[in-house]
Design a protein around this motif. Structure first.
Motif, PDB file in Angstrom:
ATOM      1  N   ASP A  43     -55.647  -0.271  -3.618  1.00 55.85           N
ATOM      2  CA  ASP A  43     -54.545  -0.960  -4.435  1.00 55.85           C
ATOM      3  C   ASP A  43     -53.289  -1.168  -3.240  1.00 55.85           C
ATOM      4  O   ASP A  43     -53.333  -0.687  -2.215  1.00 55.85           O
ATOM      5  CB  ASP A  43     -53.658   0.013  -5.451  1.00 55.85           C
ATOM      6  CG  ASP A  43     -53.969  -0.133  -6.773  1.00 55.85           C
ATOM      7  OD1 ASP A  43     -54.871  -1.019  -6.878  1.00 55.85           O
ATOM      8  OD2 ASP A  43     -53.632   0.404  -7.664  1.00 55.85           O
ATOM      9  N   ILE A  44     -52.868  -1.995  -2.654  1.00 53.20           N
ATOM     10  CA  ILE A  44     -52.190  -3.018  -2.280  1.00 53.20           C
ATOM     11  C   ILE A  44     -50.819  -2.243  -2.153  1.00 53.20           C
ATOM     12  O   ILE A  44     -50.396  -2.617  -2.979  1.00 53.20           O
ATOM     13  CB  ILE A  44     -52.372  -3.797  -1.470  1.00 53.20           C
ATOM     14  CG1 ILE A  44     -53.770  -4.853  -1.443  1.00 53.20           C
ATOM     15  CG2 ILE A  44     -51.264  -4.657  -0.528  1.00 53.20           C
ATOM     16  CD1 ILE A  44     -53.145  -5.974  -0.824  1.00 53.20           C
ATOM     17  N   LEU A  45     -50.225  -1.524  -1.725  1.00 49.78           N
ATOM     18  CA  LEU A  45     -49.017  -0.561  -2.089  1.00 49.78           C
ATOM     19  C   LEU A  45     -47.905  -1.447  -1.572  1.00 49.78           C
ATOM     20  O   LEU A  45     -46.303  -0.989  -1.974  1.00 49.78           O
ATOM     21  CB  LEU A  45     -48.819   0.651  -2.334  1.00 49.78           C
ATOM     22  CG  LEU A  45     -50.281   1.741  -2.359  1.00 49.78           C
ATOM     23  CD1 LEU A  45     -50.296   3.104  -2.520  1.00 49.78           C
ATOM     24  CD2 LEU A  45     -49.993   1.413  -3.805  1.00 49.78           C
ATOM     25  N   ALA A  46     -47.495  -1.973  -0.169  1.00 50.83           N
ATOM     26  CA  ALA A  46     -46.996  -2.113   0.658  1.00 50.83           C
ATOM     27  C   ALA A  46     -47.926  -3.156   1.819  1.00 50.83           C
ATOM     28  O   ALA A  46     -49.073  -2.451   2.356  1.00 50.83           O
ATOM     29  CB  ALA A  46     -45.841  -1.336   0.868  1.00 50.83           C
ATOM     30  N   ALA A  47     -47.013  -3.793   2.080  1.00 50.41           N
ATOM     31  CA  ALA A  47     -47.591  -5.177   3.124  1.00 50.41           C
ATOM     32  C   ALA A  47     -46.212  -6.051   3.946  1.00 50.41           C
ATOM     33  O   ALA A  47     -45.317  -5.910   3.438  1.00 50.41           O
ATOM     34  CB  ALA A  47     -48.706  -5.552   2.769  1.00 50.41           C
TER      35      ALA A  47
END
Length: 302
Positions: free
Chosen positions: A135-139
């Motif tokens: 999962d992309i939690l922050a970017a």
């Protein structure tokens, strides 16, 4: 998931890997005619591993759940397993021997403020934080923009495995899509060897098995592989072709969270493309924030 399922996991791994080893690889004559069994026969693998055919058959059927470390190592050698795959087999055998299941873990999705600040400071290098199930939690802006179209999905659905197999842009974005998805599935398989009862993993795998025949085919291969640094090639619809190096690192204090950052040589065409991605991503982020603010204002006036 109980001990019966754990023994089935061990059996499934052995069956899958046996079919991927050819007689030529282990120095066995193929003989005349067509072999009905892909890869090695059970009796061939049992002989190579130094165990009885009956004992190995019971392992593959999930009837034998306590192979000794010596047997596990012999099977790994006979199957020509790499170091990561050998370790995975050890974990499967250890789990199969347990009589009581371990409680599933539910990892946090929260990203610490300091890590978000680090993502911002890495600009224009694309960077993001992944959960153990990708999962992309922050970017930062470039990190989200790099995966063309993923920002159109709700934040909770932004997952790299889901993107690779289900997003319509993924196959065009990655010239080496086949290699990329094999590595993705292998990393999820490695997680299944350490925490098979995890609800986050079960939910993602269940969705992809249902929606993607490619994922289902690769999942049944039982390949395992850790994440390694290297380069990735992109055919991006906004900045054309670019090749970026990348580095991945585990984050202290947050089990399962991994920071991934991309880079390119300053002054190169790849670096210029990376800067452009960051600018485009920042513009999208600003527009999204404006839409959210407008929606909030409309709600307050109702």
């Amino acid at each position: 998931m109980g001990s019966d399922q754990h023994s089935n996991d061990l059996a499934g791994f052995l069956r899958a890997r046996r079919t991927q080893v050819t007689p030529q690889q282990v120095g066995l004559p193929t003989g005349p005619g067509h072999r009905r069994t892909p890869g090695l026969r059970r009796e061939e693998l049992a002989t190579l591993a130094g165990v009885s055919i009956d004992y190995y058959t019971r392992l593959e059927r999930g009837k034998e759940t306590r192979p000794s470390p010596a047997v596990v190592d012999s099977l790994a050698r006979a199957l020509h397993l790499q170091e990561d795959e050998h370790e995975h087999l050890r974990r499967l055998a250890a789990r199969a021997a347990r009589t009581a299941p371990e409680p599933p873990t539910v990892p946090s999705r929260a990203v610490r403020p300091g890590v978000k600040l680090l993502l911002e400071n890495l600009r224009p290098s694309p960077a993001y934080v992944l959960s153990r199930t990708l999962d992309i939690l922050a970017a930062n802006p470039g990190g989200l923009q790099l995966y063309a179209g993923i920002d159109n999905w709700p934040a909770r659905r932004r997952n790299l495995a889901r993107y690779y197999f289900l997003h319509p842009s993924a196959r065009d974005l990655f010239p080496e899509w086949d290699t990329r998805v094999r590595g993705c599935v292998a990393r999820l398989r490695a997680l299944a060897g350490t925490d098979p009862d995890a609800p986050d993993l079960a939910q993602l795998v269940g969705e992809l098995l249902l929606k993607s025949a490619d994922f289902a085919r690769l999942w049944e291969r039982y390949d395992v592989r850790p994440h390694r640094p290297g380069t990735k090639h992109f055919h991006h619809p906004q900045v054309s072709d670019l090749t970026l190096g990348y580095q991945s690192m585990q984050l202290d204090g947050t089990p399962g969270h991994r920071l991934v950052a991309y880079y390119a040589e300053p002054g190169s065409a790849d670096h210029d493309a990376m800067v452009l991605l960051d600018m485009l991503g920042a513009q999208n982020t600003s527009r999204s924030a404006d839409r959210t603010a407008d929606a909030d204002r409309r709600d307050r006036t109702r």
